[in-house]
Design a protein around this motif. Structure first.
Motif, PDB file in Angstrom:
ATOM      1  N   ILE A 162       0.847  -1.179   0.000  1.00 58.80           N
ATOM      2  CA  ILE A 162       0.000   0.000   0.000  1.00 58.80           C
ATOM      3  C   ILE A 162       0.894   1.244   0.000  1.00 58.80           C
ATOM      4  O   ILE A 162       1.690   1.442   0.927  1.00 58.80           O
ATOM      5  N   ALA A 163       0.767   2.059  -1.036  1.00 52.99           N
ATOM      6  CA  ALA A 163       1.578   3.268  -1.140  1.00 52.99           C
ATOM      7  C   ALA A 163       0.915   4.465  -0.476  1.00 52.99           C
ATOM      8  O   ALA A 163       1.596   5.363   0.022  1.00 52.99           O
ATOM      9  N   ASP A 164      -0.424   4.462  -0.435  1.00 48.54           N
ATOM     10  CA  ASP A 164      -1.142   5.619   0.101  1.00 48.54           C
ATOM     11  C   ASP A 164      -2.599   5.216   0.302  1.00 48.54           C
ATOM     12  O   ASP A 164      -3.106   4.331  -0.392  1.00 48.54           O
ATOM     13  N   TYR A 165      -3.273   5.881   1.239  1.00 46.62           N
ATOM     14  CA  TYR A 165      -4.700   5.633   1.430  1.00 46.62           C
ATOM     15  C   TYR A 165      -5.283   6.753   2.278  1.00 46.62           C
ATOM     16  O   TYR A 165      -4.574   7.490   2.961  1.00 46.62           O
ATOM     17  N   VAL A 173      -2.116   1.231  -4.673  1.00 46.18           N
ATOM     18  CA  VAL A 173      -1.349   0.000  -4.545  1.00 46.18           C
ATOM     19  C   VAL A 173      -0.083   0.103  -5.381  1.00 46.18           C
ATOM     20  O   VAL A 173      -0.127   0.453  -6.562  1.00 46.18           O
ATOM     21  N   ASP A 174       1.052  -0.177  -4.764  1.00 44.60           N
ATOM     22  CA  ASP A 174       2.343  -0.231  -5.441  1.00 44.60           C
ATOM     23  C   ASP A 174       2.573  -1.676  -5.889  1.00 44.60           C
ATOM     24  O   ASP A 174       2.645  -2.587  -5.062  1.00 44.60           O
ATOM     25  N   LEU A 175       2.695  -1.891  -7.201  1.00 40.11           N
ATOM     26  CA  LEU A 175       2.885  -3.243  -7.745  1.00 40.11           C
ATOM     27  C   LEU A 175       4.331  -3.701  -7.649  1.00 40.11           C
ATOM     28  O   LEU A 175       4.642  -4.817  -8.040  1.00 40.11           O
ATOM     29  N   SER A 176       5.218  -2.824  -7.179  1.00 41.25           N
ATOM     30  CA  SER A 176       6.650  -3.076  -6.921  1.00 41.25           C
ATOM     31  C   SER A 176       7.548  -2.805  -8.126  1.00 41.25           C
ATOM     32  O   SER A 176       8.720  -2.482  -7.968  1.00 41.25           O
ATOM     33  N   THR A 177       7.019  -2.954  -9.322  1.00 38.45           N
ATOM     34  CA  THR A 177       7.770  -2.625 -10.527  1.00 38.45           C
ATOM     35  C   THR A 177       6.755  -2.288 -11.611  1.00 38.45           C
ATOM     36  O   THR A 177       5.545  -2.400 -11.406  1.00 38.45           O
ATOM     37  N   VAL A 178       7.210  -1.877 -12.766  1.00 39.83           N
ATOM     38  CA  VAL A 178       6.290  -1.499 -13.841  1.00 39.83           C
ATOM     39  C   VAL A 178       5.755  -2.758 -14.523  1.00 39.83           C
ATOM     40  O   VAL A 178       6.524  -3.585 -15.013  1.00 39.83           O
ATOM     41  N   ASN A 188       1.184   0.775 -19.150  1.00 39.45           N
ATOM     42  CA  ASN A 188       2.327   0.491 -18.294  1.00 39.45           C
ATOM     43  C   ASN A 188       2.180   1.274 -16.998  1.00 39.45           C
ATOM     44  O   ASN A 188       2.005   2.496 -17.018  1.00 39.45           O
ATOM     45  N   ALA A 189       2.247   0.592 -15.879  1.00 41.01           N
ATOM     46  CA  ALA A 189       2.022   1.267 -14.604  1.00 41.01           C
ATOM     47  C   ALA A 189       2.694   0.504 -13.474  1.00 41.01           C
ATOM     48  O   ALA A 189       2.774  -0.723 -13.498  1.00 41.01           O
ATOM     49  N   ARG A 190       3.142   1.262 -12.502  1.00 31.88           N
ATOM     50  CA  ARG A 190       3.626   0.663 -11.252  1.00 31.88           C
ATOM     51  C   ARG A 190       2.613   0.891 -10.133  1.00 31.88           C
ATOM     52  O   ARG A 190       2.503   0.070  -9.228  1.00 31.88           O
ATOM     53  N   TYR A 191       1.865   1.987 -10.213  1.00 34.85           N
ATOM     54  CA  TYR A 191       0.922   2.343  -9.161  1.00 34.85           C
ATOM     55  C   TYR A 191      -0.505   2.341  -9.709  1.00 34.85           C
ATOM     56  O   TYR A 191      -0.754   2.848 -10.806  1.00 34.85           O
ATOM     57  N   VAL A 192      -1.424   1.756  -8.939  1.00 36.92           N
ATOM     58  CA  VAL A 192      -2.841   1.777  -9.285  1.00 36.92           C
ATOM     59  C   VAL A 192      -3.579   2.473  -8.140  1.00 36.92           C
ATOM     60  O   VAL A 192      -3.523   2.018  -6.992  1.00 36.92           O
ATOM     61  N   LYS A 193      -4.254   3.564  -8.492  1.00 37.65           N
ATOM     62  CA  LYS A 193      -4.995   4.330  -7.491  1.00 37.65           C
ATOM     63  C   LYS A 193      -6.488   4.172  -7.746  1.00 37.65           C
ATOM     64  O   LYS A 193      -6.944   4.235  -8.889  1.00 37.65           O
ATOM     65  N   VAL A 194      -7.241   3.961  -6.678  1.00 38.18           N
ATOM     66  CA  VAL A 194      -8.690   3.803  -6.769  1.00 38.18           C
ATOM     67  C   VAL A 194      -9.339   4.851  -5.868  1.00 38.18           C
ATOM     68  O   VAL A 194      -9.006   4.950  -4.683  1.00 38.18           O
ATOM     69  N   THR A 195     -10.248   5.632  -6.441  1.00 41.65           N
ATOM     70  CA  THR A 195     -11.035   6.573  -5.652  1.00 41.65           C
ATOM     71  C   THR A 195     -12.497   6.160  -5.742  1.00 41.65           C
ATOM     72  O   THR A 195     -12.935   5.576  -6.739  1.00 41.65           O
ATOM     73  N   PHE A 196     -13.260   6.463  -4.688  1.00 43.18           N
ATOM     74  CA  PHE A 196     -14.672   6.099  -4.750  1.00 43.18           C
ATOM     75  C   PHE A 196     -15.491   6.924  -3.765  1.00 43.18           C
ATOM     76  O   PHE A 196     -15.046   7.266  -2.679  1.00 43.18           O
ATOM     77  N   THR A 197     -16.699   7.244  -4.216  1.00 46.14           N
ATOM     78  CA  THR A 197     -17.681   7.806  -3.309  1.00 46.14           C
ATOM     79  C   THR A 197     -18.268   6.668  -2.501  1.00 46.14           C
ATOM     80  O   THR A 197     -18.121   5.491  -2.852  1.00 46.14           O
ATOM     81  N   HIS A 198     -18.916   6.998  -1.396  1.00 50.99           N
ATOM     82  CA  HIS A 198     -19.378   5.945  -0.513  1.00 50.99           C
ATOM     83  C   HIS A 198     -20.569   6.420   0.292  1.00 50.99           C
ATOM     84  O   HIS A 198     -20.763   7.619   0.509  1.00 50.99           O
ATOM     85  N   SER A 199     -21.390   5.480   0.694  1.00 55.20           N
ATOM     86  CA  SER A 199     -22.536   5.784   1.543  1.00 55.20           C
ATOM     87  C   SER A 199     -22.058   5.889   2.984  1.00 55.20           C
ATOM     88  O   SER A 199     -21.216   5.115   3.431  1.00 55.20           O
TER      89      SER A 199
END
Length: 541
Positions: free
Chosen positions: A235-238, A275-280, A339-350
């Motif tokens: 986990i790189a950030d949250y 999420v950091d996948l550790s490499t590209v 090509n990516a090393r980092y995947v960021k997910v944003t979401f609205t929520h109840s």
């Protein structure tokens, strides 16, 4: 008489002599055929291989090999009867004597023993090991490669068990040359990546001192498509803080869909995690799993957006997803390869917090996902999805002003319409007009068929609903703490809700008898529309 005594003395003496010959004074067991034969020695790189034919004595157990090493020390190595010569099989032994760093001539003494400690004749053989410094030359010819997701596993054999350095080089997705080294004196392997096309991999080996290197060998790695190895995730950030008690953010990437991340934020606005996948890697799809340990708890993602980045700074949106909380699985977002090393997910929520159980990334959007089997099972038609209205079934309905039990003021911030009385008399539309929207349902005309609540619905939002348990009908026993929450998800298609309420019945002393009722709370805000039909009690599964 003297004759008989004399004969008995002779017999006893014969028995004593026989026993003494069998043991040779060294314990029980036979001393016959304890000697080994055909002892040979073969010099190899940094080692000597001794071979011999075992003694035929059935009690033969091991042989002791002795020699004096280059430092003048006596070295002993015990070789079991089970160290079978693979070429000749049962009855023959092969033993490696390791650790030679010179080519001196060594004398090896081999003495066989039975399990009773009886020793056979010692045999001697001399041999020179081959120069250990050349062991590295033989490594490249043993190299093999197996495809892995966006990469490969390179393997080699160190037959002579001499310290070497193996160097592996290749070009990754970004066109960069990557060089990795492994040091050791045994067989080895190395996982490399990420790349998506057939890729040349160059392997060399050097001696321990690094003063000599083998000729390179080039192998072609054919990468596979599938799940990006989660062992590399971090986990790189949250946002949203961490709720303790085993519901930390790391539960998103632990590979267990029965564990949950529970955000503990009270701030408004979208949540996110990176999420950091550790490499590209080349990423084409991500998958999510809803909380399962408490499927009726409120707080789930709504509108999700997926972003990717090479540097955890500059993100590009690649996909989005409307999270249908009526499904545990079936939450997949596919997009064009990037090509990516980092995947960021944003979401609205109840609500002010949210749950999520799993995140998985994939290299290709046409691969079978980790949770494909569970997702398919969710889509199998359920008998409870039946939209047929059965007149003989008692369906739960709102208490209407025309009912004899109704009293003014029993609706709070909700408008009710009997929306389809001719085709399905059980269908009602509830429209909220403010916060804390609720109304009573009509008391049961018969005992409930069972503690499982089932209904079909559509909803304009993800809503937390509640039943307040009113034994003897509304508003009896109506008080805080006598409610049971459940969630419905936003959907414009008919969905089925079902929940075993037997625990709630027991906790709140609600027997489900004729005349019992509930208060139905719908969300916590205005301008929501929920259409409900076929709401009923059914036997527990």
């Amino acid at each position: 008489m003297k004759k008989y005594i004399y004969m008995m003395m002779i017999a006893c003496a014969a028995i004593f002599a026989s026993c003494n010959d069998d043991t040779h004074g060294r314990g029980e067991g036979s001393s016959d055929n304890v000697d080994l034969s055909n002892l040979t020695a073969e010099g190899r790189i940094g080692q000597v291989v001794l071979k011999w034919q075992n003694p035929t004595n059935p009690d033969y157990y091991y042989s002791m090999v002795e020699f004096v090493n280059a430092a003048g020390e006596t070295v002993k190595q015990k070789v079991s009867v089970y160290s079978e010569d693979k070429d000749k099989g049962t009855g023959y032994t092969s033993a490696k004597i390791l650790g030679f760093e010179d080519t001196n001539n060594y004398e090896f003494i081999v003495t066989p023993y039975t399990s009773y400690g009886i020793a056979g004749k010692s045999e001697t053989v001399s041999c020179k090991p081959e120069d250990a410094q050349f062991a590295y030359k033989y490594i490249p010819e043993t190299v093999t490669v197996e495809g892995a997701v966006e990469g490969a596993v390179v393997k080699w054999v160190n037959e002579y068990e001499i310290p070497v350095t193996v160097k592996v080089s290749f070009k990754n997705l970004m066109g960069e040359t990557v060089v990795k080294e492994v040091k050791g004196n045994s067989d080895g392997s190395l996982t490399i990546g990420a790349f998506v096309d057939p890729t040349e991999v160059t392997v060399t080996a050097s001696n321990a001192a690094g003063t000599a290197t083998s000729e390179p060998v080039v192998v072609v790695a054919e990468p596979a498509k599938g799940e990006i190895p989660r062992v590399n995730y971090s986990i790189a950030d949250y946002s949203g803080g961490i709720l303790g008690g085993g519901m930390e953010i790391e539960k998103l990437i632990d590979g267990n869909w029965q564990t949950t991340w529970h955000s503990s934020t009270s701030a408004a606005g979208p949540l996110h995690f990176t999420v950091d996948l550790s490499t590209v890697y080349q990423v084409s799809m991500v998958e999510f799993v809803k909380r399962t340990d408490d499927p009726n708890a409120s707080g789930y993602p709504e509108h999700m957006e997926v972003f990717t980045s090479l540097d955890n700074s500059n993100f590009t949106k690649v996909g989005e997803h409307e999270f249908d909380a009526s499904y545990v699985f079936n939450h997949v977002v596919a997009f064009e390869p990037v090509n990516a090393r980092y995947v960021k997910v944003t979401f609205t929520h109840s609500g002010s917090w949210s749950h999520l159980a799993e995140f998985v990334a994939y290299s290709h959007k046409d691969v079978t996902t980790r949770y494909a089997e569970q997702a398919a099972a969710e889509l199998v038609p359920d008998p409870d999805d039946d939209d047929t209205y059965y007149p003989e079934t008692e369906y739960l309905r709102p208490m209407l002003p025309s009912d004899s039990w109704y009293q003014a003021g029993w609706y709070n911030n909700v408008k009710v319409t009997h929306s389809n009385p001719e085709e399905d008399p059980s269908e009602y539309t509830y429209e909220t007009t403010g916060g804390d929207s609720w109304l009573p349902l009509a008391p049961l005309e018969n005992d409930a068929a069972g503690p499982k609540l089932i209904f079909r619905y559509t909803s304009t939002g993800n809503l937390m609903c509640e039943f307040f348990w009113c034994k003897g009908g509304f508003p009896n026993n109506l008080a805080g703490g006598r409610e049971t929450p459940f969630n419905i998800s936003k959907t414009d298609k008919w969905k089925t809700f079902k929940m075993d309420m037997s625990g709630a019945w027991s906790t709140h002393g609600w027997p489900g008898k004729k005349g019992d009722g509930v208060r139905f709370d719908i969300g916590d805000g205005a301008d929501q529309k929920v259409v409900v039909k076929l709401m009923r009690w059914a036997p527990k599964d």
